[in-house]
Write an enzyme that holds these catalytic residues in place. Sequence first.
Site, PDB file in Angstrom:
ATOM      1  N   PRO A 110       0.790  -1.233   0.000  1.00 37.81           N
ATOM      2  CA  PRO A 110       0.000   0.000   0.000  1.00 37.81           C
ATOM      3  C   PRO A 110       0.821   1.281   0.000  1.00 37.81           C
ATOM      4  CG  PRO A 110      -0.105  -1.087   2.145  1.00 37.81           C
ATOM      5  CD  PRO A 110       0.539  -2.049   1.184  1.00 37.81           C
ATOM      6  N   ASN A 111       0.336   2.217  -0.781  1.00 39.04           N
ATOM      7  CA  ASN A 111       0.856   3.577  -0.886  1.00 39.04           C
ATOM      8  C   ASN A 111       2.159   3.684  -1.675  1.00 39.04           C
ATOM      9  OD1 ASN A 111      -1.252   4.823   0.739  1.00 39.04           O
ATOM     10  ND2 ASN A 111      -0.331   3.730   2.457  1.00 39.04           N
ATOM     11  N   ARG A 162       5.181  10.906  -2.536  1.00 38.07           N
ATOM     12  CA  ARG A 162       4.859  10.569  -1.145  1.00 38.07           C
ATOM     13  C   ARG A 162       6.076  10.822  -0.262  1.00 38.07           C
ATOM     14  NH1 ARG A 162       4.598   4.452   1.296  1.00 38.07           N
ATOM     15  NH2 ARG A 162       3.910   5.049   3.384  1.00 38.07           N
ATOM     16  N   TYR A 169      11.154   8.794   1.518  1.00 32.90           N
ATOM     17  CA  TYR A 169      11.191   7.689   0.557  1.00 32.90           C
ATOM     18  C   TYR A 169      11.943   8.012  -0.733  1.00 32.90           C
ATOM     19  CZ  TYR A 169       7.668   5.798   3.703  1.00 32.90           C
ATOM     20  OH  TYR A 169       7.023   5.332   4.821  1.00 32.90           O
ATOM     21  N   ASN A 193       8.148  -5.528  -0.573  1.00 36.58           N
ATOM     22  CA  ASN A 193       7.978  -4.348   0.267  1.00 36.58           C
ATOM     23  C   ASN A 193       6.491  -4.260   0.567  1.00 36.58           C
ATOM     24  OD1 ASN A 193       7.764  -1.951   1.581  1.00 36.58           O
ATOM     25  ND2 ASN A 193       8.940  -0.751   0.094  1.00 36.58           N
ATOM     26  N   ALA A 225       2.920  -0.688   4.934  1.00 37.46           N
ATOM     27  CA  ALA A 225       2.425  -0.731   6.315  1.00 37.46           C
ATOM     28  C   ALA A 225       1.956  -2.130   6.737  1.00 37.46           C
ATOM     29  CB  ALA A 225       1.297   0.276   6.485  1.00 37.46           C
ATOM     30  N   GLU A 237      12.598  -9.328   2.366  1.00 35.27           N
ATOM     31  CA  GLU A 237      11.869  -8.121   2.793  1.00 35.27           C
ATOM     32  C   GLU A 237      12.677  -6.888   2.382  1.00 35.27           C
ATOM     33  OE1 GLU A 237      11.967  -7.521   7.043  1.00 35.27           O
ATOM     34  OE2 GLU A 237      10.126  -6.317   7.009  1.00 35.27           O
ATOM     35  N   HIS A 281      12.679  -2.482   2.337  1.00 31.14           N
ATOM     36  CA  HIS A 281      12.121  -1.170   2.696  1.00 31.14           C
ATOM     37  C   HIS A 281      13.046  -0.072   2.199  1.00 31.14           C
ATOM     38  CE1 HIS A 281       9.155  -3.052   5.233  1.00 31.14           C
ATOM     39  NE2 HIS A 281      10.122  -3.752   5.787  1.00 31.14           N
ATOM     40  N   ARG A 309      12.546   4.754  12.955  1.00 35.80           N
ATOM     41  CA  ARG A 309      11.319   5.550  12.874  1.00 35.80           C
ATOM     42  C   ARG A 309      10.405   5.247  14.061  1.00 35.80           C
ATOM     43  NH1 ARG A 309       9.026   4.967   7.020  1.00 35.80           N
ATOM     44  NH2 ARG A 309       7.827   6.782   7.738  1.00 35.80           N
TER      45      ARG A 309
HETATM   46  C1  DQA Z   1       8.121   1.168   3.998  1.00 37.31           C
HETATM   47  C2  DQA Z   1       8.173   1.339   5.522  1.00 37.31           C
HETATM   48  C3  DQA Z   1       6.805   1.108   6.130  1.00 37.31           C
HETATM   49  O1  DQA Z   1       6.873   1.331   7.544  1.00 37.31           O
HETATM   50  C4  DQA Z   1       5.797   2.075   5.560  1.00 37.31           C
HETATM   51  O2  DQA Z   1       4.501   1.810   6.073  1.00 37.31           O
HETATM   52  C5  DQA Z   1       5.786   2.077   4.074  1.00 37.31           C
HETATM   53  C6  DQA Z   1       7.065   2.062   3.374  1.00 37.31           C
HETATM   54  C7  DQA Z   1       9.468   1.502   3.329  1.00 37.31           C
HETATM   55  O3  DQA Z   1       9.672   1.078   2.193  1.00 37.31           O
HETATM   56  O4  DQA Z   1      10.288   2.210   3.915  1.00 37.31           O
HETATM   57  O5  DQA Z   1       4.749   2.168   3.441  1.00 37.31           O
HETATM   58  O6  DQA Z   1       7.828  -0.184   3.708  1.00 37.31           O
END
Ligand code: DQA
Length: 147
Positions: free
Chosen positions: A14-15, A22, A27, A79, A82, A103, A105, A112
């Site tokens: 998501p997002n 964003r 990011y 990735n 959230a 995984e 990120h 954070r």
């Molecule tokens: C994220 C880190 C997550 O905590 C966050 O909710 C994201 C992006 C990252 O790529 O840094 O959506 O996965």
Amino acid sequence: MSSPAAQIHVLNGPNLNLLGTREPEVYGADTLDDIADRLAALGEQLGLAVTCRQSNHEGDLVDWLHQAQAEGARAVLLNAGAYTHTSVALHDAIRAIKVPVIEVHLSNPHLREEFRHKSLVGMAAKGTVCGFGANSYIVALHAAALL
Ligand code: DQA
């Protein structure tokens, strides 16, 4: 005849479709398409066929993990956004398949908010790459090439 390139599935949650606009201070400025292009180019050099997908829906990510197994993918880069911090379904799906999941990120969640410190994805994944911005995906693809 040469054997077909090993498949790497890159799954984004998501997002992450909003990357580029964003919170660029967190990011970075690259869009998800920019990252996909870089991964495809590196994949060619490494002899890996890279496919990138994004969904804002948890169940899509579960389905795509199952699909990676069904299609015989070499590895998944995930990735989960959230959902990393909340999804028992993704944790279980990673454990349910034999394909190794890395995984990924962009940010370093450990630096954070406290709610980002726990990763249900990381607790099931083969390994984690975080904190290098878009380069986290690049490092993870190099790791996948070593599997
Ligand atoms: C994220 C880190 C997550 O905590 C966050 O909710 C994201 C992006 C990252 O790529 O840094 O959506 O996965």
